[in-house]
Scaffold this motif. Structure first.
Motif, PDB file in Angstrom:
ATOM      1  N   GLU A  45      60.714  59.503  13.006  1.00 13.07           N
ATOM      2  CA  GLU A  45      61.327  58.217  11.632  1.00 13.07           C
ATOM      3  C   GLU A  45      62.766  57.160  12.565  1.00 13.07           C
ATOM      4  O   GLU A  45      63.610  58.653  12.122  1.00 13.07           O
ATOM      5  CB  GLU A  45      61.227  58.801  10.292  1.00 13.07           C
ATOM      6  N   GLY A  46      62.787  56.332  12.241  1.00 13.04           N
ATOM      7  CA  GLY A  46      64.561  55.838  12.291  1.00 13.04           C
ATOM      8  C   GLY A  46      64.000  54.902  13.181  1.00 13.04           C
ATOM      9  O   GLY A  46      63.386  54.155  13.583  1.00 13.04           O
ATOM     10  N   GLN A  47      65.731  54.324  13.213  1.00 11.29           N
ATOM     11  CA  GLN A  47      66.022  52.377  13.645  1.00 11.29           C
ATOM     12  C   GLN A  47      66.880  52.736  14.880  1.00 11.29           C
ATOM     13  O   GLN A  47      68.115  53.315  13.884  1.00 11.29           O
ATOM     14  CB  GLN A  47      65.821  51.057  12.520  1.00 11.29           C
ATOM     15  N   VAL A  48      67.055  51.944  15.547  1.00 10.42           N
ATOM     16  CA  VAL A  48      67.527  52.106  16.869  1.00 10.42           C
ATOM     17  C   VAL A  48      69.106  51.076  16.776  1.00 10.42           C
ATOM     18  O   VAL A  48      68.317  49.393  16.665  1.00 10.42           O
ATOM     19  CB  VAL A  48      67.732  52.411  17.784  1.00 10.42           C
ATOM     20  N   THR A  49      69.713  50.300  16.420  1.00  8.42           N
ATOM     21  CA  THR A  49      70.656  49.257  16.512  1.00  8.42           C
ATOM     22  C   THR A  49      70.463  49.092  18.183  1.00  8.42           C
ATOM     23  O   THR A  49      71.393  50.137  19.066  1.00  8.42           O
ATOM     24  CB  THR A  49      71.828  49.736  15.969  1.00  8.42           C
ATOM     25  N   VAL A  50      70.181  47.696  18.533  1.00  9.93           N
ATOM     26  CA  VAL A  50      70.106  47.646  20.375  1.00  9.93           C
ATOM     27  C   VAL A  50      72.011  47.057  20.563  1.00  9.93           C
ATOM     28  O   VAL A  50      72.096  46.299  20.205  1.00  9.93           O
ATOM     29  CB  VAL A  50      69.176  46.827  19.591  1.00  9.93           C
ATOM     30  N   ASP A  51      72.337  48.376  20.869  1.00 14.84           N
ATOM     31  CA  ASP A  51      73.684  48.094  21.381  1.00 14.84           C
ATOM     32  C   ASP A  51      74.720  48.143  22.572  1.00 14.84           C
ATOM     33  O   ASP A  51      75.445  48.335  22.941  1.00 14.84           O
ATOM     34  CB  ASP A  51      74.999  48.263  20.188  1.00 14.84           C
ATOM     35  N   ALA A  52      73.129  49.124  23.359  1.00  7.54           N
ATOM     36  CA  ALA A  52      73.459  49.896  25.097  1.00  7.54           C
ATOM     37  C   ALA A  52      74.678  51.228  24.323  1.00  7.54           C
ATOM     38  O   ALA A  52      75.069  51.047  25.703  1.00  7.54           O
ATOM     39  CB  ALA A  52      74.211  48.784  25.875  1.00  7.54           C
ATOM     40  N   VAL A  53      74.663  51.284  23.440  1.00  6.15           N
ATOM     41  CA  VAL A  53      75.628  52.626  23.480  1.00  6.15           C
ATOM     42  C   VAL A  53      74.669  53.549  23.300  1.00  6.15           C
ATOM     43  O   VAL A  53      75.281  54.544  24.524  1.00  6.15           O
ATOM     44  CB  VAL A  53      76.335  52.280  22.038  1.00  6.15           C
ATOM     45  N   ILE A  54      73.648  53.849  22.906  1.00  5.96           N
ATOM     46  CA  ILE A  54      72.918  55.199  22.607  1.00  5.96           C
ATOM     47  C   ILE A  54      73.221  56.267  22.298  1.00  5.96           C
ATOM     48  O   ILE A  54      73.245  57.077  22.692  1.00  5.96           O
ATOM     49  CB  ILE A  54      72.053  55.464  24.735  1.00  5.96           C
ATOM     50  N   ASP A  55      73.631  55.982  21.281  1.00  4.19           N
ATOM     51  CA  ASP A  55      74.389  57.041  20.387  1.00  4.19           C
ATOM     52  C   ASP A  55      73.601  57.767  19.367  1.00  4.19           C
ATOM     53  O   ASP A  55      74.110  58.534  18.445  1.00  4.19           O
ATOM     54  CB  ASP A  55      76.256  56.536  19.992  1.00  4.19           C
ATOM     55  N   GLU A  56      72.783  56.907  18.807  1.00 10.98           N
ATOM     56  CA  GLU A  56      71.503  57.467  17.734  1.00 10.98           C
ATOM     57  C   GLU A  56      71.317  58.895  18.185  1.00 10.98           C
ATOM     58  O   GLU A  56      70.685  59.098  19.184  1.00 10.98           O
ATOM     59  CB  GLU A  56      70.411  56.858  16.480  1.00 10.98           C
ATOM     60  N   PRO A  57      70.932  59.774  17.109  1.00 12.24           N
ATOM     61  CA  PRO A  57      70.789  61.605  17.288  1.00 12.24           C
ATOM     62  C   PRO A  57      68.713  60.966  17.549  1.00 12.24           C
ATOM     63  O   PRO A  57      68.820  61.854  18.059  1.00 12.24           O
ATOM     64  CB  PRO A  57      70.528  61.758  15.459  1.00 12.24           C
ATOM     65  N   PHE A  58      68.764  59.667  17.609  1.00 12.33           N
ATOM     66  CA  PHE A  58      67.018  59.941  17.281  1.00 12.33           C
ATOM     67  C   PHE A  58      67.059  59.567  19.442  1.00 12.33           C
ATOM     68  O   PHE A  58      65.969  60.655  19.869  1.00 12.33           O
ATOM     69  CB  PHE A  58      66.548  58.383  17.550  1.00 12.33           C
ATOM     70  N   TRP A  59      68.390  59.441  20.201  1.00 13.75           N
ATOM     71  CA  TRP A  59      67.693  59.880  21.456  1.00 13.75           C
ATOM     72  C   TRP A  59      67.767  60.908  22.148  1.00 13.75           C
ATOM     73  O   TRP A  59      67.548  61.495  22.884  1.00 13.75           O
ATOM     74  CB  TRP A  59      68.995  58.605  22.031  1.00 13.75           C
ATOM     75  N   ASP A  60      68.412  61.632  21.191  1.00 17.24           N
ATOM     76  CA  ASP A  60      67.924  62.931  21.814  1.00 17.24           C
ATOM     77  C   ASP A  60      67.056  64.007  21.157  1.00 17.24           C
ATOM     78  O   ASP A  60      66.726  65.182  22.650  1.00 17.24           O
ATOM     79  CB  ASP A  60      68.833  64.176  20.265  1.00 17.24           C
ATOM     80  N   GLN A  61      65.823  63.348  20.613  1.00 15.31           N
ATOM     81  CA  GLN A  61      64.103  63.776  20.555  1.00 15.31           C
ATOM     82  C   GLN A  61      63.695  62.940  21.639  1.00 15.31           C
ATOM     83  O   GLN A  61      62.389  63.144  21.436  1.00 15.31           O
ATOM     84  CB  GLN A  61      63.902  63.957  18.708  1.00 15.31           C
ATOM     85  N   ALA A  62      63.779  62.193  22.215  1.00 12.35           N
ATOM     86  CA  ALA A  62      63.395  61.422  22.877  1.00 12.35           C
ATOM     87  C   ALA A  62      63.309  62.081  23.832  1.00 12.35           C
ATOM     88  O   ALA A  62      62.907  62.488  24.524  1.00 12.35           O
ATOM     89  CB  ALA A  62      64.129  59.689  22.823  1.00 12.35           C
ATOM     90  N   LEU A  63      61.952  60.956  24.275  1.00 15.59           N
ATOM     91  CA  LEU A  63      60.884  61.870  26.061  1.00 15.59           C
ATOM     92  C   LEU A  63      62.165  61.294  26.853  1.00 15.59           C
ATOM     93  O   LEU A  63      62.622  60.468  26.768  1.00 15.59           O
ATOM     94  CB  LEU A  63      59.676  60.471  26.306  1.00 15.59           C
ATOM     95  N   LYS A  64      62.696  61.813  27.694  1.00  7.83           N
ATOM     96  CA  LYS A  64      63.648  61.825  28.439  1.00  7.83           C
ATOM     97  C   LYS A  64      62.993  62.535  30.360  1.00  7.83           C
ATOM     98  O   LYS A  64      62.400  63.004  30.436  1.00  7.83           O
ATOM     99  CB  LYS A  64      64.587  62.833  28.280  1.00  7.83           C
ATOM    100  N   LEU A  65      62.687  61.151  30.984  1.00  8.73           N
ATOM    101  CA  LEU A  65      62.888  61.163  32.364  1.00  8.73           C
ATOM    102  C   LEU A  65      63.337  60.873  33.234  1.00  8.73           C
ATOM    103  O   LEU A  65      64.654  60.260  33.497  1.00  8.73           O
ATOM    104  CB  LEU A  65      61.234  60.321  32.599  1.00  8.73           C
TER     105      LEU A  65
END
Length: 207
Positions: A45-65
């Motif tokens: 749940e959440g919404q990313v600000t698309v700014d090419a910073v990749i600093d939101e905490p959501f990314w820590d929970q994302a699938l990473k490959l």
């Protein structure tokens, strides 16, 4: 009426590769490593600000490959640089981020160009085969300065670049390479109208 992912569990079967070519590249014309792995896409749940910073905490929970194979000029060899791809969805939107590392960021081909004309620049992208039939793929690419390219790849017909769905992206060059963020609404894609678990095939790539 199109449904969103909030009604089903989405699993992704991955093909991950990197292609490093000096010139004359075009979307889809690469040799593929055929090792596939299935992953369940995190719903966060959440919404990313698309700014090419990749600093939101959501990314820590994302699938990473990681893109572990070079297919050109090498053939399924370890790539010379590291590329990470991160994915998650929030029920309405699919979020994708790339960290494209480069030891020589000053040599990144980063010039501006028209939409769908990025093939002579450095770019990353993702393709979704939402029906799992290996006949059609929805493609999204972004170069190192944020220019978009998109197309529908159809079996025996090539790429239809007249397809221009609504999606958002951003990119920026850093001292370690370049970063890309993508926000792709599910309503911009076609997929089976079902409330059961879905499995999409996808390819993540870097040129």
């Amino acid at each position: 009426m199109a449904i969103t992912s909030s009604t089903f569990t989405l699993r992704l079967t991955a093909l991950l590769f990197a292609c490093f070519v000096s010139s004359n590249v075009s979307g889809g014309e690469v040799k593929l490593n055929r090792k596939v792995i299935t992953h369940e896409l995190p719903k966060i749940e959440g919404q990313v600000t698309v700014d090419a910073v990749i600093d939101e905490p959501f990314w820590d929970q994302a699938l990473k490959l990681e893109l572990n194979y070079e297919t050109d000029p090498g053939e399924n060899t370890p790539p010379p640089v590291k590329t990470e791809v991160l994915l998650f969805e929030n029920g309405e939107t699919l979020y994708v981020a790339f960290r494209a590392f480069d030891d020589k960021p000053s040599e990144i081909r980063d010039f501006l160009t028209d939409r769908d004309k990025i093939w002579e620049t450095d770019f990353v992208g993702i393709k979704f085969d939402t029906f799992g039939e290996s006949r059609k793929a929805f493609q999204f690419f972004v170069n190192a300065v944020g220019v978009q390219a998109d197309a529908i790849q159809e079996d025996f017909r090539g790429d239809d670049t007249s397809w221009d769905p609504l999606w958002d992206s951003a990119a920026k060059i850093t001292d370690t390479g370049y970063l890309v963020e993508m926000s792709i609404p599910f309503k911009s894609l076609r997929f089976p109208q079902s409330q059961s678990e879905q499995e999409w095939r996808f390819e993540a790539l870097r040129y």
